[in-house]
Design a protein around this motif. Structure first.
Motif, PDB file in Angstrom:
ATOM      1  N   ASN A   1      -1.023  51.962  30.391  1.00  0.00           N
ATOM      2  CA  ASN A   1      -0.099  50.840  30.403  1.00  0.00           C
ATOM      3  C   ASN A   1       0.874  51.002  31.576  1.00  0.00           C
ATOM      4  OD1 ASN A   1       2.018  49.034  29.970  1.00  0.00           O
ATOM      5  ND2 ASN A   1       1.750  49.094  27.758  1.00  0.00           N
ATOM      6  N   ALA A   2       0.801  50.107  32.533  1.00  0.00           N
ATOM      7  CA  ALA A   2       1.623  50.216  33.743  1.00  0.00           C
ATOM      8  C   ALA A   2       3.108  50.101  33.429  1.00  0.00           C
ATOM      9  CB  ALA A   2       1.207  49.165  34.764  1.00  0.00           C
ATOM     10  N   ALA A   3       3.469  49.237  32.474  1.00  0.00           N
ATOM     11  CA  ALA A   3       4.889  49.060  32.134  1.00  0.00           C
ATOM     12  C   ALA A   3       5.462  50.344  31.535  1.00  0.00           C
ATOM     13  CB  ALA A   3       5.064  47.887  31.174  1.00  0.00           C
ATOM     14  N   ALA A   4       4.686  50.995  30.661  1.00  0.00           N
ATOM     15  CA  ALA A   4       5.152  52.242  30.050  1.00  0.00           C
ATOM     16  C   ALA A   4       5.263  53.348  31.100  1.00  0.00           C
ATOM     17  CB  ALA A   4       4.199  52.659  28.932  1.00  0.00           C
ATOM     18  N   LEU A   5       4.269  53.429  31.985  1.00  0.00           N
ATOM     19  CA  LEU A   5       4.329  54.427  33.047  1.00  0.00           C
ATOM     20  C   LEU A   5       5.495  54.158  33.992  1.00  0.00           C
ATOM     21  CD1 LEU A   5       0.531  54.810  33.772  1.00  0.00           C
ATOM     22  CD2 LEU A   5       2.052  56.528  32.793  1.00  0.00           C
ATOM     23  N   PHE A   6       5.779  52.887  34.244  1.00  0.00           N
ATOM     24  CA  PHE A   6       6.925  52.531  35.084  1.00  0.00           C
ATOM     25  C   PHE A   6       8.218  53.058  34.461  1.00  0.00           C
ATOM     26  CE2 PHE A   6      10.352  49.410  35.920  1.00  0.00           C
ATOM     27  CZ  PHE A   6      10.531  49.673  37.264  1.00  0.00           C
TER      28      PHE A   6
ATOM     29  N   VAL B   1       6.122  46.278  40.451  1.00  0.00           N
ATOM     30  CA  VAL B   1       4.913  45.732  41.071  1.00  0.00           C
ATOM     31  C   VAL B   1       4.131  46.834  41.787  1.00  0.00           C
ATOM     32  CG1 VAL B   1       4.062  44.113  42.813  1.00  0.00           C
ATOM     33  CG2 VAL B   1       5.920  43.445  41.297  1.00  0.00           C
ATOM     34  N   VAL B   2       4.821  47.712  42.467  1.00  0.00           N
ATOM     35  CA  VAL B   2       4.164  48.806  43.189  1.00  0.00           C
ATOM     36  C   VAL B   2       3.424  49.707  42.202  1.00  0.00           C
ATOM     37  CG1 VAL B   2       4.556  50.854  44.624  1.00  0.00           C
ATOM     38  CG2 VAL B   2       5.789  48.739  45.094  1.00  0.00           C
ATOM     39  N   VAL B   3       4.068  50.009  41.089  1.00  0.00           N
ATOM     40  CA  VAL B   3       3.440  50.856  40.070  1.00  0.00           C
ATOM     41  C   VAL B   3       2.231  50.133  39.474  1.00  0.00           C
ATOM     42  CG1 VAL B   3       3.778  52.031  37.859  1.00  0.00           C
ATOM     43  CG2 VAL B   3       5.605  52.018  39.560  1.00  0.00           C
ATOM     44  N   THR B   4       2.383  48.863  39.177  1.00  0.00           N
ATOM     45  CA  THR B   4       1.282  48.083  38.603  1.00  0.00           C
ATOM     46  C   THR B   4       0.084  48.053  39.544  1.00  0.00           C
ATOM     47  OG1 THR B   4       2.892  46.718  37.429  1.00  0.00           O
ATOM     48  CG2 THR B   4       0.661  45.832  37.645  1.00  0.00           C
ATOM     49  N   LYS B   5       0.333  47.850  40.831  1.00  0.00           N
ATOM     50  CA  LYS B   5      -0.760  47.837  41.800  1.00  0.00           C
ATOM     51  C   LYS B   5      -1.428  49.202  41.897  1.00  0.00           C
ATOM     52  CE  LYS B   5       0.762  44.032  44.711  1.00  0.00           C
ATOM     53  NZ  LYS B   5       1.201  43.638  46.049  1.00  0.00           N
ATOM     54  N   TYR B   6      -0.652  50.268  41.840  1.00  0.00           N
ATOM     55  CA  TYR B   6      -1.238  51.598  41.917  1.00  0.00           C
ATOM     56  C   TYR B   6      -2.076  51.895  40.674  1.00  0.00           C
ATOM     57  CZ  TYR B   6      -1.970  56.518  42.534  1.00  0.00           C
ATOM     58  OH  TYR B   6      -2.575  57.732  42.660  1.00  0.00           O
ATOM     59  N   ILE B   7      -1.587  51.513  39.502  1.00  0.00           N
ATOM     60  CA  ILE B   7      -2.351  51.717  38.272  1.00  0.00           C
ATOM     61  C   ILE B   7      -3.634  50.888  38.324  1.00  0.00           C
ATOM     62  CG2 ILE B   7      -2.336  51.423  35.754  1.00  0.00           C
ATOM     63  CD1 ILE B   7      -0.628  53.763  36.819  1.00  0.00           C
ATOM     64  N   ALA B   8      -3.580  49.710  38.935  1.00  0.00           N
ATOM     65  CA  ALA B   8      -4.789  48.888  39.083  1.00  0.00           C
ATOM     66  C   ALA B   8      -5.829  49.608  39.945  1.00  0.00           C
ATOM     67  CB  ALA B   8      -4.441  47.530  39.679  1.00  0.00           C
ATOM     68  N   THR B   9      -5.380  50.318  40.990  1.00  0.00           N
ATOM     69  CA  THR B   9      -6.336  51.078  41.812  1.00  0.00           C
ATOM     70  C   THR B   9      -6.920  52.243  41.011  1.00  0.00           C
ATOM     71  OG1 THR B   9      -4.653  52.520  42.789  1.00  0.00           O
ATOM     72  CG2 THR B   9      -5.188  50.482  43.981  1.00  0.00           C
ATOM     73  N   LEU B  10      -6.116  52.833  40.129  1.00  0.00           N
ATOM     74  CA  LEU B  10      -6.646  53.894  39.274  1.00  0.00           C
ATOM     75  C   LEU B  10      -7.686  53.331  38.308  1.00  0.00           C
ATOM     76  CD1 LEU B  10      -3.400  55.924  38.434  1.00  0.00           C
ATOM     77  CD2 LEU B  10      -5.266  56.605  39.933  1.00  0.00           C
ATOM     78  N   ARG B  11      -7.402  52.162  37.746  1.00  0.00           N
ATOM     79  CA  ARG B  11      -8.364  51.526  36.828  1.00  0.00           C
ATOM     80  C   ARG B  11      -9.667  51.198  37.538  1.00  0.00           C
ATOM     81  NH1 ARG B  11      -3.942  47.919  34.767  1.00  0.00           N
ATOM     82  NH2 ARG B  11      -3.123  49.055  32.989  1.00  0.00           N
ATOM     83  N   ALA B  12      -9.577  50.716  38.758  1.00  0.00           N
ATOM     84  CA  ALA B  12     -10.768  50.342  39.519  1.00  0.00           C
ATOM     85  C   ALA B  12     -11.437  51.568  40.142  1.00  0.00           C
ATOM     86  CB  ALA B  12     -10.399  49.337  40.612  1.00  0.00           C
TER      87      ALA B  12
END
Length: 139
Positions: A76-81, A94-105
């Motif tokens: 969960n990007a919000a929790a990690l943020f 937003v930066v954290v969310t984008k980075y977590i998206a790269t981890l997911r992909a």
């Protein structure tokens, strides 16, 4: 009046040429102080300052932590943020969310265990005789 497309390739580099062509005008949309700054500052200094700016620099020091938590099941990007905010992160969500998206992909670049050697050190290894290198330098 707008500049012709392609007129400024990287506008700092083309600024002097443009102003030489039209000395009584300034580039459209540029503040006179900005123009003066680029005219009076050495190009090497401008390029060096641009290299020093790293996008997402605040998150870089927390990437190993985020990767560890992500591998542990926290996706969960919000929790990690919120977690990294408690650790001193001051950047945007937003930066954290984008980075977590790269981890997911699975497209995130993993942090290397060893730092990359400097060009000078690599050149030294190349130019030395192979028999004078230590085992760790040969790797």
């Amino acid at each position: 009046m707008r500049a012709a497309p392609g007129r400024f390739t990287g506008w700092a580099a083309g600024l002097r040429t443009w102003l030489d062509d039209q000395p009584n005008r300034r580039p459209p949309g540029r503040d006179p102080k900005t123009v003066r700054h680029y005219l009076t500052t050495d190009l090497d200094q401008i390029l060096a300052s641009a290299r020093e700016r790293r996008p997402n620099g605040h998150i870089n020091r927390l990437k190993p932590y985020l990767q560890h938590r992500f591998r542990g099941g926290a996706t969960n990007a919000a929790a990690l943020f919120r977690e990294i905010q408690e650790r001193g992160y001051r950047g945007s969500r937003v930066v954290v969310t984008k980075y977590i998206a790269t981890l997911r992909a699975n497209t995130a670049v993993s942090e290397s265990a060893r730092p990359i050697p400097s060009p000078r050190r690599i050149t030294t290894w190349i130019m030395r005789r192979p028999e004078s290198l230590t085992d760790s330098q040969r790797e």
